[in-house]
Design a protein around this motif. Sequence first.
Motif: not given
Length: 1758
Positions: A1270-1289
């Motif tokens: 939720h929180r990562f999706l609110e900020l467009a600048q960290v969307h790539k970081n979210l993709e990395t987290i989802l890929e690992r976890l």
Amino acid sequence: MEDTTVATDNRINEILTDNLKVDALQEALLNLLEVPKSEKETANLTTVCNELQRAFTDTVSEATASAAASHENQQGGAQKSAETPKPAGASNAEVSARVQDSGVQIIVTALARQNNPHRAQFIASALHHLSSTNTVSPKVICISLLTNKNLTPDNDIFWITAFGLIKKIVTGVDYKGVREIMKLCLEKAGRLPVNLRRSHLPLVEALYEVMDLIFDRSASLLPGYFIVNELLKLYPEYKNWPHWKVDALQEALLNLLEVPKSEKETANLTTVCNELQRAFTDTVSEATASAAASHENQQGGAQKSAETPKPAGASNAEVSARVQDSGVQIIVTALARQNNPHRAQFIASALHHLSSTNTVSPKVICISLLTNKNLTPDNDIFWITAFGLIKKIVTGVDYKGVREIMKLCLEKAGRLPVNLRRSHLPLVEALYEVMDLIFDRSASLLPGYFIVNELLKLYPEYKNWPHWKLSSLLTDFVDKFRRAAQMLSIIGRPKLRPVVEHSGHNNPALNSWKLDSVSLKFQLKGALPYNPELLDTQPGLLRYIIKQNYSREMVCTVLDVQKKQKQRCIALEEQLIELMIAALEDCSRVDLASSSNPASGSPNSGSPVTTVDHYPCTCAHLSSLLIYFVLFQLISFPYLVMGLHNKLKGKGNQQQGRDHLMWVLLQFLSGSIQKNQFSDFLPVLRLIEVLYPDSEPLPVPDYTDPKCAMQMSAMCILMHILKKAQTDNTKTPRSLPTVFRNHNEFLQGLAHNPQLSLLTPNATPDYRIALLLNAYSTNTEYFQRPILTLSESIQGNQKSTVPMPGINCVAHASTTPLSMTLLDSLTVHVKMSLIHNIVQHISKQAQHKSSVALAPALIETYARLLVYTEIESIGIKTFITNLLSLVFKSHVWSILHALLEMFIHRIHHSPPQYRVQFLSTIHHMAAVPLNTMTQITQLHLCLESVALRLITGLGNSEVMPSLTRFFSPESKPNLISTDSEELNRVLVLTMARAIHVTGCDSTGESARWCVDFLKTVMTHTPHTWANHTLQCFPQVIADFYQQCATPRENMHTLKKAVEEEYRKWKSMSNENDIIAHFSLQHNTSPLFLCLLFKMVLDTERLPPIAYKVLERVGPRQLAAHVRTLCDFLVLEFSNSAGGQHVSKYVETMNSIIWVYNIVPIDRLMLCLALRTQEGSEAHVCFFIIQLLLLKPPELRNRVQDFVKDNSPDHWRQSNWYEKHMAFHRKYPEKFSPESILAEQGTLTAQYQTLPIYFSNVCLRFLPVLDIINHRFLELAQVHKNLETILERLGVLYKFHDRPITLPCITLFHYYESKLRERPNLKRRLVVAVIMSQQEIRPPGWALTEAYKQYLGRSADDIVWNPGLPYYTALVKRLVNTMQGKPVFPHLEWRFNEFANSGAHALHVTCVELMGLPCNPNIVANMLLDVLLKGYCNIPRGEVMEWVNTVGLLLTWLPEPYWLVIHDRIVELLQKPSLVAPGDGILDPFTMLNLDHLEATGCDLSVALTVAVAHSFWHHASFGQVGRIPQLLRERVRPILTTEEQLVVVYHLIGPFLQRFNNEVARKVFDVTIELYEALSKVDHSVKELKYMDPICDVLYHIKYMFTGDSIKTDVEGIIRGLRPALQKRLRFITHLNLDSIENPSSVNTSGNLPGPSSSTTSANTNTTSTNNASGGNSNTTNGNNTQGMTGVSGSQSTNTGTGTGSVLGAPGSSVGLAGITQTSTLSGGLSGSGGVGVGSMSAASSLASLLQDTSPVNTSVP
């Protein structure tokens, strides 16, 4: 004393009859009163009177003396008593009164026999003499006269003489006597005939004079207060008054209307009319004056009270109405007696004159005519004359009166003969003309809406119409309303179907699906000629809902039945029978298929037994419904079984499915047979005879197959019935059928073999124990052994234990739970007994405070039993309301911890009210101080995890209804944490996404409740949100937080404080001082964790004293330290010098989390994700989360191992304990500080961790991962970081209990605008969440093959624009699913996130649509094109099912998708066929009739567009429907130019007014005003309106069904601006006057007079509005004519000469008024007597002269 009195009275009677010689008195009186035959021979009156006086005096004296002597004898002979005997004086007075009464009765009887007034007067004079000399009391004379039976109106001499005498002597009576005399006079007045003759007038006058004297206030004979009291008692509500002065009016009217025998002798009509008018006026005036006087008397005589007396004006109106009604009744009665049409027309003309001069209301005349008993087809003259007169004057009646007249006309129409003769045709024609005028839409006498309502009430189902000539008029009028009904109907509504969810009954949109619980019909508003499909019963809809799993609450909501009322619903019972029979046939096919394809493999093969899928009987859902509905008495079990028997009796062999039906009945019967009568279950025996007609015994089934329980269910039923008969000493009607002999012997063998092993673990499945339990659950003798065996198998041996994760933790040694196959093989009664034993065992363990934990098998089995909805009351309800509180009060934390874990990790479905109640319980538990226990940290973490799961697990449609039910600003905030900011923040986030997804009203009651809720949250845990979060919030929440901003802590101040405290730490050496100082720090500045961070960062170790400080701080206060640590970390990482420092910080935090176990990873990540950070600080915060999750291997390793070795399908497993222990041995968990202190040996007592049955760090982290997303999706600048987290976890989502609903639907829906331009991120979310389930789900369980191929593309290959066939296949899959076709593989719905296949199909389809790398506008348009462009490819007859599916999909998609519906509506309205309709174009009503178009093969695009819009709004949430007013105002109204467009708009909006009215009435007003504005715009844009009648009908429907007069002021101005034809039709909505519509210029300008044509137009429509006064007020009557004396005016002549002149004449004639009009105009404002205008008099004279001529009347006008 009583005996003495009775004896005295008897003695007096003897004296009067025997001793006192009353007979002698009688003889003397009769002799004295012998009246001579001639007056000359009359005896001297004085002599007679003296003799009478002497006779009375002597008799009274003698009677008194005798009575006194008798009294003395009685006193001497009787014994003295305590009571005083009756005084002698009283006896003397009684004797005197009796003598007087007897004598006067004799004289009055003689008077009553006289037929000569002189002789009668002679006797009356004698009586008057007796009164005046006080010989006889005047009261006695008056009472004797009034009570004589001969005092009747027929004995006129006696009547007049008696009341004349009473008038003379009544003044000598006391007021009590006068009161009695008044009552008797009023009684005599009531006996006067209804129709008095002229000869009766002296009788009335004689009675009137007596009453007038009594009522005279100056005479003061009686207090006026007594008079008015008697009058109000005798005549309540001013009804049934006697014939006081109305009789005079009646006599006058009869005299005036005495029709001569020949026409030449006819009296002048004008004179008659004037006299009639004067008679009415005078009578009304006198009656009004009398009523006013009576009212004044009432006010003066009565005491003042709080209530105001009835105003005199009201009485005047009533009196006037009564006078009018009585007078008109007399005239109508005279009219009904005429057998000459000219004479009848004479009277009709007089009535018309009374109406036109406002002397009598035209409504009174019409009603009097229609209610007269002589108005029959046989009385043809009266019939034709009456209806001819009604036709002429009905235009002057208000619409309510016209409605009543119409009803009476329809009643008369029903009395016409079935076979009419030729002579009857004029009668039909006369009635037809009246009806035709009332039905004329241009005349606007009555709203057509009222007419069609009455017609459909009188002739339901279009039956019993009157004569064909009239019936054609009626049916044509009803048919014209079909267009209005079409505009108010949802296209294809009977074929629309909802999706049933777990919490669907909480959705307000369910109001759209409600049916009448008796008839199963839609609850349509208004009696309109709707489509027959809409008016028909809807059993298909109810059966569809019942068939869906978890539908029982929705069934109750749709039928609108209250469970607490316990009222039988026969319709529900009938549909359940139909479903059972259908299910029986379906099960037959399934059994045949399964027998032909047996499962491969063996339970003893290499794979575990639990890998074999087991699905319960398809009838299990029906058995749950049966129990539920019978429990609340919504259906009757005996009647249901009899219904099944009657349905199946003639169907032949049902061998394949009969066992399934018996299994359903066994579920209810086994648990209820002990509580009900034996007779209730006899129908089951009859049903078994029908289903089991076999002559040979059935074979014993294979007891290793779970189906054996179902196959022997019939025998189990018979066992229960036989046991019931034995218990009740009842003889069974039949012996055991031969077909069950083998089954019976098998069960008997099991029951009587105690050596038989009932459970054989780790061997071939054996269901004999299930058979034994099912058969003997009501027989305690044989039931105890197997149920105890089953219970003990999961409770474990008290002597042996097994280890549990943690320190010094053991449990009872039973680790294998009962399998779902075995539990499914048990009846409901057995399950209830088993779960009861489990609850009892847990309660005993809690009371004994055992140190050995509950057996894992017990907890797992308990969890599996809780999924059965049929035992909800003893299952989940008992668990939450009773068991938890009992364990908590016992302070047995190990059991409490086990139950909490069980609920969040094993219970997939529970009613939302229980979950919200559980959340309240958790907050209560967390608030209780628990510092005395050693496991406080572990339990606190568990409580927080449970609360977090409960909050995040609330469905979008559950949040608002559930929270509003349990929260109110005045009550204790039991749903809000008092100290956990994180939980309250998550609650706010959950509420925000629920409001966003469901579209709750953001301005009404929901918004006010939301603000109150947020205020309470802020009171306990003040907090703020970052701007990027507020941008995603719904407006109501964002506005609240912007107004309630709280100051943030200064980061520079925080750093200084940490440095200062760190210096103190290093400078302090005393251990006690350190503990005291830093453990109390949370009250002021919670910085201790920041200090620990610096310690580990600087020294790479943690001093032991730190744990003692943490122990003193406690977990609840530690949360504040964690928040400060998060802010401090952001500060430190922001100021770090570079990568080396960052790595050092990460290592430090990793040690704090995993090495020193200070803060669990899930708590720290939750707090970090929820902190309020802006700008670059937010980026740093998310960067820290990513680093701490991914850089250290600890969490990743745990996740990978857990996912690799475990499966989320726990209900299939029997070895969870082993896998669970293996994971915890590899990754043991420590709960700081207790675990660390125990290792150090500093704890005084032996430390023991709480048993962990299901949880671990991975499962606890899962809901935190949702929030991080939720929180990562609110900020467009960290969307790539979210993709990395989802890929690992992301693989952890394999264990998410709602992988589609919460992660995908919620994220895609709530953050649609954030994800729209991020197709890679959307794809990553789908892969992480849904594809992680792929290995445990069967193929094809969610995504289509085309979409899975897209997911398999490389990261750069993101372009995909699927064509129409892809969308068609997607929609078709959902259509087939809702049709009940097996599209998806079978899933275990009891452990699935969705309730049934329909809900599952809907959600996975929405995920796929939202996950497409396409613009929402493109996706939604393609969905619509599936219908609008591809409808030719849809199978015939299924179009509406596809429409239903597309509309349903759009309601579940975010706003940018469903707004395309609005775009398509605008496009539709701009089509050439609607903007510029030409010749050959279908009218809009045909263009929108989908059924007709589909049958004829015409273009469906227009109708389908409207149908999809209807489907969308029918399924939609209120937030979606609530946008309709904005759509009309901003986009539709500006483009409206044609009437065809307007009709389409009314078609679109009309059907949903009822929903607006049910949910938020305010919206009805907004929409209605917009509809009027749209009509106004079109009205000013076109020259001709072709469809204004149906449009006006819809507006009347809205007024009378929804708005009433609430928006009258808003629409009145709009209506006044419409063209006159529309104003005339809509005038009843705002009560416009016809004058202001037809002659708008005459209101403001007197010089511009209308032409002659206007007088003709208004001649028959305005008879009452121009004349406001009645009777003799001639100035008021003709006041308007004084303005036009200079010229000839048609409209002014109408005011004076219309009414009478235009209607007088022979039946069927029309008399011209050319000359009359000139006379009227020249006469100006002059008027004749009685208030009749000169024009009216001239007209009357003209007609009178015509009537005097014997020649035929010439009706032509030259």
